[in-house]
Motif scaffolding. Structure first.
Motif, PDB file in Angstrom:
ATOM      1  N   LEU A   1       0.829  -1.026   0.020  1.00 10.70           N
ATOM      2  CA  LEU A   1      -0.004   0.186  -0.011  1.00 10.70           C
ATOM      3  C   LEU A   1       0.806   1.227  -0.023  1.00 10.70           C
TER       4      LEU A   1
ATOM      5  N   ARG B   1      -6.974   2.918   3.693  1.00 14.42           N
ATOM      6  CA  ARG B   1      -5.665   2.115   3.416  1.00 14.42           C
ATOM      7  C   ARG B   1      -5.500   1.649   4.966  1.00 14.42           C
TER       8      ARG B   1
ATOM      9  N   GLN C   1      -7.672  -1.101   5.745  1.00 15.20           N
ATOM     10  CA  GLN C   1      -7.245  -2.508   4.964  1.00 15.20           C
ATOM     11  C   GLN C   1      -6.067  -3.001   5.303  1.00 15.20           C
TER      12      GLN C   1
END
Length: 90
Positions: A21, A76, A79
């Motif tokens: 990420l 993000r 996640q």
């Protein structure tokens, strides 16, 4: 037939791919709140970022561009937390 350790290694490798990420990570919640207009009847949108700091809730007003950036950063972060949770369950 694959063994249990092989399956775990495959699952771990799949989950580790998510650590690529890029960008800001951010705790909290971002909101787009519709409020009545001050001078016109048209509602206006107020953007906010809320998070906990030292056990207190802190709210910051954002511009629309900041709201979009923080929304992506919070997504993000969530996640990443979910991937870590899944890895811990292996």
């Amino acid at each position: 037939m694959s063994s249990r350790p092989d399956q775990l290694h495959k699952q771990l490798a799949r989950l580790q791919n998510g650590f690529a990420l890029t960008g800001l990570l951010c705790n909290g919640t971002v909101l787009a709140v519709k409020k009545p207009g001050k001078t016109s009847k048209a509602p206006r949108t107020v953007y906010q970022w809320t998070r906990k700091v030292k056990q207190k809730t802190v709210t910051v007003s954002l511009t629309k561009d900041q709201y979009e950036a923080f929304q992506a950063a919070v997504t993000r972060q969530r996640q990443l937390r979910e991937r870590i949770r899944q890895m811990q369950q292996l």
